[in-house]
Design a protein around this motif. Structure first.
Motif, PDB file in Angstrom:
ATOM      1  N   ASN A  98       0.859  -1.177   0.000  1.00  0.00           N
ATOM      2  CA  ASN A  98       0.000   0.000   0.000  1.00  0.00           C
ATOM      3  C   ASN A  98       0.896   1.227   0.000  1.00  0.00           C
ATOM      4  O   ASN A  98       1.641   1.442   0.945  1.00  0.00           O
ATOM      5  CB  ASN A  98      -0.835   0.038   1.279  1.00  0.00           C
ATOM      6  N   GLY A  99       0.823   2.013  -1.023  1.00  0.00           N
ATOM      7  CA  GLY A  99       1.642   3.218  -1.081  1.00  0.00           C
ATOM      8  C   GLY A  99       0.896   4.405  -0.509  1.00  0.00           C
ATOM      9  O   GLY A  99      -0.132   4.261   0.165  1.00  0.00           O
ATOM     10  N   LEU A 100       1.434   5.582  -0.785  1.00  0.00           N
ATOM     11  CA  LEU A 100       0.780   6.807  -0.332  1.00  0.00           C
ATOM     12  C   LEU A 100      -0.457   7.052  -1.187  1.00  0.00           C
ATOM     13  O   LEU A 100      -0.566   6.556  -2.305  1.00  0.00           O
ATOM     14  CB  LEU A 100       1.745   7.982  -0.482  1.00  0.00           C
ATOM     15  N   GLY A 101      -1.357   7.834  -0.643  1.00  0.00           N
ATOM     16  CA  GLY A 101      -2.573   8.174  -1.387  1.00  0.00           C
ATOM     17  C   GLY A 101      -2.245   9.077  -2.568  1.00  0.00           C
ATOM     18  O   GLY A 101      -1.080   9.390  -2.817  1.00  0.00           O
ATOM     19  N   PRO A 102      -3.279   9.513  -3.291  1.00  0.00           N
ATOM     20  CA  PRO A 102      -3.044  10.361  -4.458  1.00  0.00           C
ATOM     21  C   PRO A 102      -2.258  11.620  -4.087  1.00  0.00           C
ATOM     22  O   PRO A 102      -2.476  12.208  -3.027  1.00  0.00           O
ATOM     23  CB  PRO A 102      -4.449  10.742  -4.927  1.00  0.00           C
ATOM     24  N   ILE A 103      -1.370  11.986  -4.965  1.00  0.00           N
ATOM     25  CA  ILE A 103      -0.471  13.117  -4.731  1.00  0.00           C
ATOM     26  C   ILE A 103      -1.246  14.403  -4.422  1.00  0.00           C
ATOM     27  O   ILE A 103      -0.831  15.229  -3.623  1.00  0.00           O
ATOM     28  CB  ILE A 103       0.430  13.278  -5.992  1.00  0.00           C
TER      29      ILE A 103
END
Lengths: 270, 299
Positions: A98-103
């Motif tokens: 799971n990465g970071l949410g939308p930039i």
């Protein structure tokens, strides 16, 4: 989700450099097809035909048909990568985690990015995606053993250019005698606390960052590192213990992380 | 069809099962591959109380294999029954639940809780986890093995499989005691105890210092132990240890293994299940043989 796809790529560029007696490999892998990844996500790389386990590596950059990795040579698997040459074919699985949410979530907020050493990898992935004009509120604090690490990243990754539009504080421990968290705290005393912190680096540093988040009641995201065997939620090698209110929760870094939200009564137990 | 196998009175669509501790409780594997592709699943060992597991790091690669020291991390029997087990009910594969306990009483307690769950096909007694803080593994002592199997057998209606340790001087003696106590089948080998040292940092690599060795490195040990037991005892065996393709599966089948269990080879190779089953079918076809023909041919 079905089986992780096994991707085959070709090494387009391989650079080896040494800083403070540690060897690093910068790999640029030409990939087939289109892959998408958010900062913090990782791949499982085969380090050779005779390797029994793949190795997890955070993505440094992914654009067009090129995947970049920055790897610290630490042990058996990463030593094998030293013998890979330009043009060699490599196999990897992913994109995992799971990465970071939308930039866009980060635009317009007062954000501190705090990176230590190799913790720069997902942070670099993030900042290289930012629309610089939207990034005025973002401060980058980056600590390393010595200035030579910054110089090397400048030379091989055009680090200063990518970070051109950011307010940045580079903290070489050897030359300044300060840690990146020391410098961050000095900054906060003068300028006030940010609304949000994003941090990746050694556990000791993450622990101090988390203490700051808990003291000030702001929100944060920590990007953690774990050894893992499968990278996809089966082997149970990469637990992260979270204290949420009163309850202890164990989450696997590979599928529930490696990005973990902290703050507001929720913290990682180191 | 060619791979269909009868084991403990149950039909297995192929002789391939998933070893305990490899795919947790099967959900992820089901999404990736499908539980209907294997003859059965042995669930990750469950204990009476939740166990967080061992300190990190828990895994390390070594020559031809890996060390692990997960430490029987599991949510405990109550959460296992309420949250994990129901998922398996919907899938048409054989379900073998692995249990472990520090004492026979704990094993009996677990067996009783599982006894009324109809869709569980068998219990595997993990008498051999090398990663828990007790001075020895139950299956390192023939008398302790007898006691544990005997105690559970007295209270369960399920078929009982004893999982044995290879860290012994005479595995046949331990196996014999398990059979005498009423074990319906044996599972072996569990991992071999091992240590990896990092000479650069001058430290042990695993947080728990010692771990269990798995992978192709241990296959010759596993094949010998299965061979030794099948020669001496008339007992079904689930063979574990270093199965990474159809050829390694065939080694075990030729010395008499009834089922073969896939383990840590699945971590790197998500296609292992299909590769082994397709490879076995092809082998049988090319040799004009049935599974029954080759099973135990070398005994």
């Amino acid at each position: 989700m079905k089986k992780p796809l096994i991707h085959i790529g070709k090494i387009a560029q391989r650079t080896v450099f040494t800083c403070d007696r540690i060897t690093y490999i910068l790999l640029k892998i030409e990939i087939q097809g289109e892959l998408k990844a958010s900062p913090g996500q990782f791949i499982m790389l085969e380090t050779g035909n005779d390797s029994y386990l793949d190795r997890p590596f955070s993505i440094l950059q992914l654009r067009e048909r090129e995947l970049s990795l920055l790897i610290e040579v630490k042990g058996r698997g990463t030593r094998k990568l030293l013998s890979m040459k330009k043009g060699d074919s490599v196999r990897f699985k992913g994109i995992h985690g799971n990465g970071l949410g939308p930039i866009e979530n980060y635009y317009g907020k007062k954000i501190a990015l705090i990176a230590g050493g190799m913790g720069i990898v997902p942070i670099f992935h993030l900042v290289s995606q930012f629309n610089i004009t939207g990034g005025g509120q973002i401060q980058l604090f980056f600590g390393a053993r010595s200035r030579s690490f910054f110089d090397a990243l400048d030379k091989h990754l055009q680090f200063s250019e990518v970070l051109g539009g950011f307010n940045k504080y580079l903290v070489p421990l050897k030359e300044t005698g300060k840690t990146v968290v020391d410098v961050f705290r000095e900054y906060v005393e003068k300028n006030g606390a940010p609304n949000h912190i994003l941090s990746c680096g050694p556990e000791g540093m993450l622990k101090s960052v988390q203490e700051f988040i808990m003291e000030t009641g702001i929100s944060g995201e920590l990007i953690l590192e774990r050894r893992m065997a499968c990278g996809r939620g089966m082997c149970m090698a990469c637990p992260v213990m979270i204290l949420d209110g009163e309850a202890d929760i164990i989450k696997m870094a590979c599928t529930k992380g490696p990005v973990f939200a902290v703050g507001k009564g929720r913290k990682v137990i180191f | 069809m060619a791979l269909s196998t009868l084991f403990l009175g149950k039909r297995f669509r192929n002789p391939i099962v998933l070893a305990s501790g490899i795919v947790g409780y099967g959900k992820k594997f089901d999404e990736e591959v499908g539980l209907d592709k294997v003859g059965g699943i042995i669930t990750k060992t469950v204990t009476a109380l939740p166990r967080p597991g061992n300190p990190l790091p828990r895994v390390a690669e070594v020559d031809s294999g890996m060390l692990n020291s997960i430490g029987l991390a599991n949510p405990g029997i109550d959460k296992f029954i309420s949250d994990q087990l129901p998922y398996l009910q919907e899938h048409k594969t054989n379900i073998i639940v692995s249990i472990a306990g520090g004492t026979s009483e704990e094993l009996v307690h677990l067996a009783l809780l599982l006894d009324n769950i109809e869709y569980i096909d068998a219990l595997e007694l993990n008498l051999s986890c090398p990663n828990v803080a007790i001075k020895m593994q139950t299956s390192q002592d023939p008398r302790e093995t007898f006691r544990a199997v005997d105690a559970v057998k007295a209270v369960t209606r399920k078929q009982l499989i004893a999982k044995l340790s290879p860290n012994v001087s005479d595995v046949v003696e331990v196996a014999r005691k398990a059979v005498e106590a009423g074990a319906d089948a044996l599972s072996l080998i569990n991992t071999l105890g091992g240590i990896k040292v990092d000479p650069v940092l001058r430290k042990f690599v695993l947080g728990n210092v010692t771990g269990g060795l798995s992978g192709p490195a241990i296959r010759p040990v596993g094949v010998k132990m299965v061979y030794d037991i099948k020669k001496e005892l008339d007992i079904p065996v689930i063979a574990h240890g270093g199965i990474v393709d159809q050829w390694s599966a065939l080694e075990y089948l030729l010395v008499g293994a009834d089922l073969i269990a896939l383990g840590s080879g699945l971590f790197k190779n998500p296609d292992l299940t299909e590769e082994v089953s397709a490879g076995l079918e092809k082998y049988l076809h090319e040799n004009g043989a049935t599974l029954a023909d080759i099973r135990g041919e070398l005994l």
